[in-house]
Motif scaffolding. Structure first.
Motif: not given
Length: 393
Positions: A342-343, A361-363, A368-369, A373-375
């Motif tokens: 869901x999120x 970079x670096x992420x 799953x994050x 999802x918000x972005x």
């Protein structure tokens, strides 16, 4: 009298409007966009809408509102092109001349490729948000699933645009059924043409985890070939038949508008894509014709996220063609964002050879994050309306 433009862009979607704005900023001369659609949609929101997380009315604008000031809008579909004469003819008979022609008309459903699918759409037990006019029926279809129902979804084969993002709608629906306490009583089937879910090693493990969590039965290496409306069956290319289907989130096969092949601009394939050099986006036989987006044969998985680099390269290449400069190369960058709960969202980014090309970079966005999802859900639409469509790529 024929009106002639320095650049005539066929198609007013993400590709066409972003390119028009970029060319205008770069001083490319007189520009027109030809598209008979009256509404411009932020297409990445379609599967969110089908999954019950968005209202598409908030992600639509009139075509007149998104065509940049200083660019002419021809509110009609192009029906024919004479590349040698450098003219295009619209469905109402208007003839338009051009120095450069850019093809980005998107793709259209090829209903006859899956026997019976259109009848199932008409009856309301099949739908997909990848056919924009069916986004609301798709939402109702998934929201109406009850305990004991059998559901079939498919990942459409290429060149379907953002084919993997059908999983957004499927997993969001599964999460809703889980919250409603009926998931264990819903028989969910996923048909994919790939050996694994999407054949992307970066995110397939996360997708497999979601499949296990939601109890989805995967039919790998298969495509939907027929839908029997009366019998409520879905037949696969492997010969397997799924009976007793209550809801089919099945996306039709697609092809480019027929005028591309009829004008001798197609690649000879069944989808009739524009035959361009996949790196320079220049037509192989007509140097004043270009293409980008879903209807261009660029040898990468089609996606809206791929357009940022395509628009930048093509805008520079039109200028270089006029000035005799060196053409820029598009490396095939594309992106596949999928909600796995869901999120939480996973994101695959890769170039034409399949290797990763991470933009942050670096992420590790392949995990799953919630932040990703918000972005994707809230940040990307703002960038789209306020930057991409204004030529700020």
């Amino acid at each position: 009298m024929t009106t002639t433009y320095d650049v005539l862009i066929v198609g007013g979607g993400n590709a066409g409007i972003s390119l028009a704005a970029k060319l205008l900023k770069d001083g490319a001369g007189r520009i027109a966009v030809a598209d008979g659609q009256q509404v411009h949609r932020y297409r990445p929101m379609l599967n969110y809408a089908a999954g019950g997380q968005a209202d598409m009315a908030g992600f639509e604008r009139s075509m007149r509102a998104v065509v940049p000031d200083g660019v002419d809008w021809i509110p009609d579909h192009v029906a024919a092109v004479d590349a040698a004469a450098r003219t295009a003819t619209t469905s109402t008979g208007l003839t338009v001349g051009f120095r450069h022609l850019v093809l980005c008309p998107g793709l259209t459903p090829w209903w006859s490729a899956i026997d019976g699918l259109r009848a199932a759409y008409g009856a309301g037990w099949a739908a997909s948000a990848h056919v924009p006019e069916y986004v609301e029926p798709a939402r109702r279809l998934l929201a109406g699933v009850a305990a004991g129902d059998r559901v079939v979804a498919n990942v459409p084969a290429e060149p379907s645009s953002c084919g993997g993002t059908v999983l957004k709608a499927l997993f969001l629906a599964c999460a809703a059924w889980e919250r409603a306490g009926i998931l264990g009583e819903v028989d969910v089937h996923l048909v994919t043409p790939y050996d694994r879910i999407l054949d992307r090693p970066t995110i397939d493990d996360a997708l497999a985890d979601a499949v296990v969590r939601y109890g989805v039965h995967v039919h790998a290496g298969a495509e939907v070939t027929a839908v029997d409306h009366a019998a409520r069956t879905v037949t696969l290319s492997t010969g397997e038949r799924i009976d007793g289907v209550d809801a089919a989130y099945v996306t039709p096969v697609v092809h480019a508008p027929e005028f591309i092949a009829e004008a001798g601009l197609g690649d000879g394939g069944p989808a009739g894509l524009a035959d361009v050099d996949p790196e320079t986006l220049r037509h192989r036989g007509h140097p004043h014709v270009w293409a980008l987006g879903d209807a261009a044969s660029v040898q990468t998985r089609p996606s809206g996220g791929a357009l940022r680099k395509q628009v930048k390269a093509l805008a520079q290449n039109i200028q270089a063609a006029d000035d005799g400069g060196e053409l820029q190369r598009y490396d095939g960058y594309t992106v596949i964002p999928v909600m796995v709960s869901r999120d939480e969202l996973v994101l695959d980014e890769h170039v034409r050879d399949g290797s990763e090309d991470r933009s942050i970079p670096g992420v590790d966005v392949t995990k799953p994050r919630r932040s990703t999802a918000v972005f994707d859900r809230f940040g990307q639409p703002r960038i789209y309306w306020n930057r991409l469509l204004k030529g700020k790529v």
